[in-house]
Design a protein around this motif. Structure first.
Motif, PDB file in Angstrom:
ATOM      1  N   VAL A 223       0.824  -1.204   0.000  1.00 14.41           N
ATOM      2  CA  VAL A 223       0.000   0.000   0.000  1.00 14.41           C
ATOM      3  C   VAL A 223       0.859   1.256   0.000  1.00 14.41           C
ATOM      4  O   VAL A 223       2.035   1.242   0.385  1.00 14.41           O
ATOM      5  CB  VAL A 223      -0.936   0.029   1.234  1.00 14.41           C
ATOM      6  N   GLU A 224       0.220   2.335  -0.421  1.00 16.49           N
ATOM      7  CA  GLU A 224       0.784   3.676  -0.315  1.00 16.49           C
ATOM      8  C   GLU A 224      -0.218   4.503   0.469  1.00 16.49           C
ATOM      9  O   GLU A 224      -1.418   4.479   0.171  1.00 16.49           O
ATOM     10  CB  GLU A 224       1.014   4.263  -1.699  1.00 16.49           C
ATOM     11  N   VAL A 225       0.251   5.223   1.494  1.00 15.82           N
ATOM     12  CA  VAL A 225      -0.650   5.995   2.344  1.00 15.82           C
ATOM     13  C   VAL A 225      -0.196   7.443   2.413  1.00 15.82           C
ATOM     14  O   VAL A 225       1.004   7.743   2.390  1.00 15.82           O
ATOM     15  CB  VAL A 225      -0.736   5.399   3.765  1.00 15.82           C
ATOM     16  N   PHE A 226      -1.171   8.353   2.474  1.00 15.64           N
ATOM     17  CA  PHE A 226      -0.913   9.779   2.623  1.00 15.64           C
ATOM     18  C   PHE A 226      -1.698  10.287   3.822  1.00 15.64           C
ATOM     19  O   PHE A 226      -2.841   9.856   4.051  1.00 15.64           O
ATOM     20  CB  PHE A 226      -1.347  10.551   1.380  1.00 15.64           C
ATOM     21  N   GLY A 227      -1.104  11.204   4.577  1.00 21.12           N
ATOM     22  CA  GLY A 227      -1.824  11.774   5.710  1.00 21.12           C
ATOM     23  C   GLY A 227      -0.935  12.658   6.546  1.00 21.12           C
ATOM     24  O   GLY A 227       0.151  13.069   6.117  1.00 21.12           O
ATOM     25  N   VAL A 228      -1.388  12.957   7.773  1.00 23.54           N
ATOM     26  CA  VAL A 228      -0.649  13.830   8.678  1.00 23.54           C
ATOM     27  C   VAL A 228      -0.497  13.138  10.025  1.00 23.54           C
ATOM     28  O   VAL A 228      -1.204  12.171  10.332  1.00 23.54           O
ATOM     29  CB  VAL A 228      -1.357  15.188   8.867  1.00 23.54           C
ATOM     30  N   ARG A 229       0.433  13.632  10.832  1.00 19.64           N
ATOM     31  CA  ARG A 229       0.623  13.115  12.188  1.00 19.64           C
ATOM     32  C   ARG A 229       1.209  14.216  13.053  1.00 19.64           C
ATOM     33  O   ARG A 229       1.711  15.234  12.546  1.00 19.64           O
ATOM     34  CB  ARG A 229       1.522  11.885  12.233  1.00 19.64           C
ATOM     35  N   ASP A 230       1.142  14.000  14.371  1.00 14.34           N
ATOM     36  CA  ASP A 230       1.693  15.026  15.257  1.00 14.34           C
ATOM     37  C   ASP A 230       3.198  14.832  15.407  1.00 14.34           C
ATOM     38  O   ASP A 230       3.798  13.976  14.762  1.00 14.34           O
ATOM     39  CB  ASP A 230       0.963  15.047  16.604  1.00 14.34           C
ATOM     40  N   ALA A 231       3.789  15.614  16.288  1.00 11.36           N
ATOM     41  CA  ALA A 231       5.250  15.675  16.356  1.00 11.36           C
ATOM     42  C   ALA A 231       5.874  14.503  17.086  1.00 11.36           C
ATOM     43  O   ALA A 231       7.082  14.282  16.982  1.00 11.36           O
ATOM     44  CB  ALA A 231       5.672  16.981  17.027  1.00 11.36           C
ATOM     45  N   ASN A 233       7.375  11.061  17.951  1.00 13.75           N
ATOM     46  CA  ASN A 233       7.825   9.858  17.257  1.00 13.75           C
ATOM     47  C   ASN A 233       6.955   8.683  17.685  1.00 13.75           C
ATOM     48  O   ASN A 233       6.664   8.504  18.868  1.00 13.75           O
ATOM     49  CB  ASN A 233       9.289   9.556  17.600  1.00 13.75           C
ATOM     50  N   GLY A 234       6.526   7.902  16.737  1.00 16.96           N
ATOM     51  CA  GLY A 234       5.642   6.787  17.040  1.00 16.96           C
ATOM     52  C   GLY A 234       4.176   7.133  16.987  1.00 16.96           C
ATOM     53  O   GLY A 234       3.322   6.246  17.145  1.00 16.96           O
ATOM     54  N   ALA A 235       3.853   8.411  16.754  1.00 15.07           N
ATOM     55  CA  ALA A 235       2.445   8.803  16.650  1.00 15.07           C
ATOM     56  C   ALA A 235       1.841   8.201  15.384  1.00 15.07           C
ATOM     57  O   ALA A 235       2.533   8.028  14.373  1.00 15.07           O
ATOM     58  CB  ALA A 235       2.319  10.317  16.614  1.00 15.07           C
ATOM     59  N   PRO A 236       0.535   7.854  15.394  1.00 14.68           N
ATOM     60  CA  PRO A 236      -0.082   7.287  14.195  1.00 14.68           C
ATOM     61  C   PRO A 236      -0.201   8.310  13.079  1.00 14.68           C
ATOM     62  O   PRO A 236      -0.270   9.517  13.327  1.00 14.68           O
ATOM     63  CB  PRO A 236      -1.455   6.832  14.689  1.00 14.68           C
ATOM     64  N   LEU A 237      -0.207   7.811  11.860  1.00 10.90           N
ATOM     65  CA  LEU A 237      -0.489   8.638  10.684  1.00 10.90           C
ATOM     66  C   LEU A 237      -1.990   8.621  10.460  1.00 10.90           C
ATOM     67  O   LEU A 237      -2.593   7.541  10.331  1.00 10.90           O
ATOM     68  CB  LEU A 237       0.239   8.084   9.464  1.00 10.90           C
ATOM     69  N   VAL A 238      -2.605   9.781  10.430  1.00 10.66           N
ATOM     70  CA  VAL A 238      -4.023   9.883  10.139  1.00 10.66           C
ATOM     71  C   VAL A 238      -4.156  10.050   8.630  1.00 10.66           C
ATOM     72  O   VAL A 238      -3.861  11.111   8.080  1.00 10.66           O
ATOM     73  CB  VAL A 238      -4.668  11.074  10.882  1.00 10.66           C
ATOM     74  N   ALA A 239      -4.564   8.969   7.971  1.00  7.92           N
ATOM     75  CA  ALA A 239      -4.530   8.933   6.505  1.00  7.92           C
ATOM     76  C   ALA A 239      -5.740   9.624   5.904  1.00  7.92           C
ATOM     77  O   ALA A 239      -6.859   9.521   6.417  1.00  7.92           O
ATOM     78  CB  ALA A 239      -4.458   7.493   6.024  1.00  7.92           C
ATOM     79  N   ASP A 240      -5.502  10.315   4.793  1.00  4.75           N
ATOM     80  CA  ASP A 240      -6.610  10.815   3.977  1.00  4.75           C
ATOM     81  C   ASP A 240      -6.772   9.989   2.708  1.00  4.75           C
ATOM     82  O   ASP A 240      -7.829   9.994   2.086  1.00  4.75           O
ATOM     83  CB  ASP A 240      -6.427  12.298   3.637  1.00  4.75           C
ATOM     84  N   THR A 241      -5.696   9.254   2.327  1.00  5.84           N
ATOM     85  CA  THR A 241      -5.734   8.433   1.111  1.00  5.84           C
ATOM     86  C   THR A 241      -4.937   7.156   1.341  1.00  5.84           C
ATOM     87  O   THR A 241      -3.828   7.200   1.893  1.00  5.84           O
ATOM     88  CB  THR A 241      -5.122   9.186  -0.085  1.00  5.84           C
TER      89      THR A 241
END
Length: 484
Positions: A223-231, A233-241
C-alpha cells in the motif's frame, strides 16, 4: 598505473540489448514515426538528463506523460537517483521514446533518528528503516547535514523486510505537525476496519479514501498511504488516502528492463527485483565483478515478459562504489567511454549517474552533463567500483575547482622509504612526507605520527588522502587519514 578496461559491460551491453529488442520486437508494436517499434517497459533509476536516461537507456520524452506523485509534471521535477517506471517504444534505429514516466515517492516524513559512518548508515522515518550508502544520491543537502527532525523525501525500493533502500534523499521544508502531508509505502499488517500497520507506523484510515482498484486492502497488501501526524515519534499517521498497489504487469512479449536489488532469491531462475518476477537462468552475464547474484545484490536485467515473468537475456551486477576521487580531468575518450583523472583510467558505462550538486526544485541548472560534455581540466568528483582489473564509474559530478585533489579507497600497494610512505589507491599514486607537509590521522580523526600510520597503512585498509595534484599523482599529500 593504468588499469585494464575489462568493464565496458554496460555500453556494450546496451548496444547488444537494444539490438536484441529490435530483432525480437520488430513489428510487435506496429509502425510508429516511420520505424518498426517494440514495446518496452520497466523500472529503473534516473541516471541523467538531456532526454531522460533510465538504467543507461536514453528515452526521448517529447509528448510523454510524466506523473510525479500522481500529478502531471514537467521533466524538471525528476532527479538523478529517482526510481521511475517507464513505458515506451524502442524503434528500429535503436532509439527509445517514453510514452509514460511515473515517479512515486517511497517515503516522506521527518527523521526520527539517524546513524552513519563515512556517509553510510541508516535512519528511521515514519517507523520505517531507511538504508543509505555510497550509491545514494543526496539531492540538495549533504548527508552529514541531515539530523533528527528534518523532513526528507525518499525514492528507493522497499525490501521484503520492510526496510527502504534509498536511491535518492531530498531534504524538504520544515515539518509542520498535523499539517505537512506525509507519504509512506510498504506491506499492510494487522488490518482492521479502521487501522493497519506499515512496519513501525500505525495508520488510522477510518476517514480516508481507499483505492482498491489494483487489489484488496488486507494483510500482505502493498500500500501507499498519505496523511498527517503530530510531532511525537511513534504517533499514528491519520490517513486521507490509501492506495493499494498492484503487481507490475507488462503486456506479454514486451521488452523489459529492471534495475533494483534482488528480493526473494530462490536462484537465478526465480527471484524478484522491483516487484517483477525474473528468470535469469539463461541470461548472458555482462559484468565481470565476480559477485554472485543473491539477496540484496543490485542487478540490472533486460529481457522479455512472458506469462508474468521477465525472461532475462542479460544480467549484470551493479556493485556499490568503493572508490571516490576528486580532481581535474586529464583525458576523455568518448569512443572508448573512458575518463582519466589522477593517473587512473575509468570505464564509464551507459548507466553512470550524473547528479547535479546542490540541485533544488526552484533552480535553473544545467542537467545535461554526460561523458561527451567533459573536457580536460574540468574538476569532477567520481564514485567508482574498483576490482583487481578495472575501475568502473557509478557516478560523476561536476564540482568547483579546489586546491587539493582527493583519493578515497583501499590501499593496493604501500612502500616505505625512511620517513616517507608511497601508497597506491585504485591505480593512483599518493606520496607522503613525515611532518611537513603530510599530517596523518587515525580512524577517529586523532593526529598520529608517521610510525603509527605505517602500522595501520596495510594493503586493504581504506584511506582518504588530500593534497596537490602533480603529474597524475597526489604529491605530496597534506593530509592522510586511515578510515578503518
Amino acid at each position: 598505473m593504468t588499469r585494464s578496461h575489462a568493464a565496458k559491460r554496460w555500453l556494450t551491453g546496451l548496444s547488444i540489448t537494444v539490438g536484441t529488442i529490435t530483432m525480437i520486437g520488430c513489428g510487435s508494436g506496429g509502425e510508429d514515426g516511420g520505424g518498426r517499434t517494440a514495446g518496452i517497459e520497466g523500472t529503473g533509476i534516473v541516471s541523467g538528463f538531456g532526454s531522460v536516461y533510465v538504467d543507461g537507456i536514453e528515452f526521448e520524452t517529447q509528448g510523454a506523460e510524466i506523473l510525479f506523485n500522481g500529478e502531471a509534471s514537467p521533466e524538471s521535477r525528476l532527479r538523478v537517483g529517482d526510481v521511475v517506471t517507464v513505458t515506451g517504444v524502442v524503434q528500429d534505429d535503436g532509439t527509445a521514446r517514453a510514452r509514460r514516466i511515473v515517479f512515486n515517492r517511497t517515503l516522506e516524513g521527518p527523521i526520527e533518528q539517524i546513524t552513519m559512518e563515512n556517509g553510510i548508515g541508516t535512519l528511521t522515518a515514519l517507523g520505517q528503516t531507511v538504508n543509505f550508502d555510497a550509491d545514494t544520491a543526496f539531492v540538495n543537502t549533504p548527508v552529514e547535514d541531515l539530523a533528527a527532525g528534518d523532513l526528507i523525501a525518499i525514492s528507493g525500493f522497499v525490501g521484503t523486510d520492510g526496510a527502504v533502500d534509498a536511491s535518492s534523499i531530498e531534504q524538504g521544508p520544515v515539518f509542520q505537525p498535523n499539517t505537512t502531508r506525509l507519504d509512506a509505502e510498504g506491506t499492510a499488517r494487522s488490518v482492521t476496519p479502521s487501522s493497519f500497520m506499515v512496519e513501525g507506523l500505525t495508520v488510522n484510515y477510518g476517514s480516508a479514501i481507499v483505492d482498491e482498484s489494483a487489489g484488496t486492502l488486507e494483510d500482505g497488501a502493498f500500500v501507499e498511504v498519505f496523511g498527517v501526524r503530530d510531532a511525537d515519534n511513534g504517533a499514528p499517521l491519520v490517513a486521507d488516502t490509501v492506495n493499494v498497489l498492484g503487481q507490475n504487469r507488462a503486456e506479454d512479449g514486451d521488452r523489459m528492463f529492471v534495475e533494483a536489488q534482488i528480493r526473494d532469491f530462490a536462484g537465478l531462475d526465480d527471484f524478484t527485483a522491483a516487484g517483477w518476477r525474473i528468470d535469469a537462468s539463461d541470461a548472458e552475464r555482462l559484468d565481470d565483478t565476480g559477485i554472485d547474484p543473491g539477496l540484496n545484490v543490485r542487478v540490472s536485467v533486460r529481457g522479455t515478459e512472458r506469462d508474468g515473468v521477465v525472461r532475462a537475456d542479460t544480467l549484470a551486477v551493479e556493485p556499490n562504489p568503493n572508490v571516490t576521487f576528486e580532481a581535474t580531468v586529464t583525458a576523455v575518450d568518448s569512443t572508448e567511454s573512458t575518463l582519466t583523472i589522477l593517473g587512473s583510467t575509468f570505464d564509464v558505462p551507459a548507466d553512470t549517474r550524473y547528479p547535479v550538486s546542490g540541485e533544488r526544485l526552484d533552480e535553473q541548472v544545467d542537467r545535461t552533463l554526460r561523458l561527451a560534455s567533459l573536457e580536460a581540466g574540468d574538476p569532477v568528483r567520481v564514485w567508482a567500483y574498483s576490482d583487481d582489473d578495472s575501475l568502473t564509474t557509478r557516478r560523476i559530478e561536476r564540482v568547483e575547482a579546489q586546491n587539493d585533489a582527493i583519493a578515497l579507497g583501499a590501499i593496493d600497494r604501500v612502500d616505505s622509504d625512511g620517513s616517507s610512505v608511497t601508497l597506491e589507491v585504485a591505480g593512483t599514486t599518493i606520496r607522503t612526507a613525515d611532518g611537513d607537509p603530510t599530517v596523518y590521522y587515525d580512524s577517529n580523526g586523532a593526529e598520529i605520527d608517521a610510525t603509527t600510520f605505517k602500522t595501520l597503512a596495510v594493503r586493504g585498509a581504506r584511506i582518504e588522502a588530500r593534497g596537490p595534484e602533480n603529474a597524475g599523482e597526489i604529491n605530496t599529500a597534506r593530509r592522510v587519514q586511515v578510515l578503518n
